[in-house]
Design a protein around this motif. Structure first.
Motif, short mmCIF file in Angstrom:
data_model
loop_
_atom_site.label_atom_id
_atom_site.label_comp_id
_atom_site.label_asym_id
_atom_site.label_seq_id
_atom_site.Cartn_x
_atom_site.Cartn_y
_atom_site.Cartn_z
N ALA A 60 0.68 -1.21 0.05
CA ALA A 60 -0.04 -0.19 0.03
C ALA A 60 0.94 1.29 -0.10
O ALA A 60 0.22 2.32 -0.25
N GLY A 61 2.37 1.11 0.19
CA GLY A 61 3.08 2.18 0.14
C GLY A 61 3.23 3.06 1.33
O GLY A 61 3.67 4.05 1.28
N ASP A 62 2.83 2.34 2.58
CA ASP A 62 2.96 2.98 3.83
C ASP A 62 4.47 3.21 4.09
O ASP A 62 5.43 2.14 3.99
N ALA A 63 4.71 4.40 4.54
CA ALA A 63 6.17 4.93 4.55
C ALA A 63 6.68 4.14 6.01
O ALA A 63 7.91 3.89 5.95
N GLY A 64 5.84 3.89 7.14
CA GLY A 64 6.48 3.18 8.22
C GLY A 64 6.94 1.91 7.77
O GLY A 64 7.84 1.23 8.27
N ALA A 65 5.93 1.07 6.96
CA ALA A 65 6.37 -0.31 6.37
C ALA A 65 7.56 -0.34 5.79
O ALA A 65 8.55 -1.06 5.67
N HIS A 66 7.90 0.75 4.95
CA HIS A 66 9.41 0.84 3.87
C HIS A 66 10.26 1.18 4.82
O HIS A 66 11.35 0.76 4.81
N ALA A 67 10.13 1.85 5.97
CA ALA A 67 11.22 2.04 7.01
C ALA A 67 11.58 0.87 7.86
O ALA A 67 12.73 0.71 7.98
N ILE A 68 10.38 -0.05 8.17
CA ILE A 68 10.79 -1.16 8.58
C ILE A 68 11.54 -2.05 7.70
O ILE A 68 12.60 -2.50 7.99
N LEU A 69 11.19 -2.10 6.50
CA LEU A 69 11.93 -2.83 5.40
C LEU A 69 13.40 -2.59 5.34
O LEU A 69 14.27 -3.25 5.53
N GLU A 70 13.60 -1.31 5.23
CA GLU A 70 14.81 -0.73 5.12
C GLU A 70 15.66 -0.54 6.54
O GLU A 70 16.97 -1.18 6.32
N ASP A 71 15.19 -0.49 7.38
CA ASP A 71 15.81 -0.58 8.86
C ASP A 71 16.10 -1.80 9.53
O ASP A 71 17.11 -1.99 10.08
N GLU A 72 15.09 -2.80 9.40
CA GLU A 72 15.18 -3.98 10.00
C GLU A 72 15.44 -5.10 9.35
O GLU A 72 16.17 -5.88 9.35
N LEU A 73 14.98 -5.18 7.99
CA LEU A 73 15.22 -6.35 7.18
C LEU A 73 16.18 -6.36 6.00
O LEU A 73 16.85 -7.29 5.92
N ILE A 74 16.42 -5.17 5.40
CA ILE A 74 17.59 -5.19 4.48
C ILE A 74 18.92 -5.41 4.88
O ILE A 74 19.60 -6.07 4.52
N PRO A 75 19.20 -4.88 6.23
CA PRO A 75 20.57 -5.05 6.82
C PRO A 75 20.68 -6.63 7.14
O PRO A 75 21.73 -7.07 6.97
N ASP A 76 19.65 -7.37 7.38
CA ASP A 76 19.85 -8.73 7.52
C ASP A 76 20.16 -9.37 6.24
O ASP A 76 20.93 -10.30 6.25
N LEU A 77 19.35 -8.89 5.25
CA LEU A 77 19.94 -9.61 3.82
C LEU A 77 21.18 -9.07 3.26
O LEU A 77 21.83 -9.93 2.85
N ARG A 78 21.62 -7.87 3.60
CA ARG A 78 22.65 -7.59 3.20
C ARG A 78 24.14 -8.47 4.02
O ARG A 78 24.99 -8.61 3.31
N CYS A 79 23.85 -8.77 5.24
CA CYS A 79 24.78 -9.62 5.83
C CYS A 79 24.64 -11.01 5.40
O CYS A 79 25.84 -11.51 5.16
N ALA A 80 23.63 -11.49 5.19
CA ALA A 80 23.54 -12.54 4.46
C ALA A 80 24.26 -12.79 3.05
O ALA A 80 24.97 -13.72 2.87
N LEU A 81 23.97 -11.77 2.25
CA LEU A 81 24.80 -11.65 0.77
C LEU A 81 26.01 -11.59 1.20
O LEU A 81 26.95 -12.09 0.17
N ALA A 82 26.66 -10.70 2.11
CA ALA A 82 28.14 -10.47 2.20
C ALA A 82 28.73 -11.83 2.40
O ALA A 82 29.95 -11.99 2.07
N ARG A 83 28.22 -12.73 2.99
CA ARG A 83 28.78 -13.94 3.56
C ARG A 83 29.35 -14.84 2.26
O ARG A 83 29.99 -15.61 2.25
N PHE A 84 28.50 -14.46 1.08
CA PHE A 84 29.14 -15.04 -0.18
C PHE A 84 30.38 -14.45 -0.50
O PHE A 84 31.11 -15.04 -1.63
N GLY A 85 30.86 -13.46 0.16
CA GLY A 85 32.39 -13.12 -0.38
C GLY A 85 32.22 -12.06 -1.60
O GLY A 85 33.23 -11.87 -2.21
#
Length: 103
Positions: free
Chosen positions: A49-74
């Motif tokens: 729905a484009g909720d700004a709070g939801a996008h903040a959660i995605l960027e602040d809480e979920l994307i960092p976890d994905l970034r760490c997982a991807l970084a493990r691939f070297g």
């Protein structure tokens, strides 16, 4: 917020928008607000729905976890950034009116 209880909120308490729509989406999936997946469905719907709070959660809480997982691939930072952008596009962009995250 009034006297109506939110159908979600344990994990994402700041998603106040779209409360009625979220209750409907949860009911469509046979979920109540107390089930573990309910908060994730609420977040997905709010993202769609484009909720700004939801996008903040995605960027602040979920994307960092994905970034760490991807970084493990070297791989280098550019690779990780591109992969994360592709994840965002796959989830949030659609050729129809409905983003893929809720289909």
């Amino acid at each position: 917020m009034g006297d109506r209880a939110k159908p979600y909120g344990k994990r994402w308490p700041n998603l106040d928008s779209y409360r009625d729509e979220l209750a409907h989406e949860l009911a469509e999936r046979g979920l109540t607000g107390s089930e573990p997946l309910a908060d994730d469905v609420a977040l997905a719907y709010a993202l769609a729905a484009g909720d700004a709070g939801a996008h903040a959660i995605l960027e602040d809480e979920l994307i960092p976890d994905l970034r760490c997982a991807l970084a493990r691939f070297g791989r280098d930072t550019d690779f990780v950034d591109e992969a994360l952008q592709r994840v965002r596009v796959k989830l949030l962009v659609s050729d129809t009116d409905t983003p893929r995250i809720v289909t």
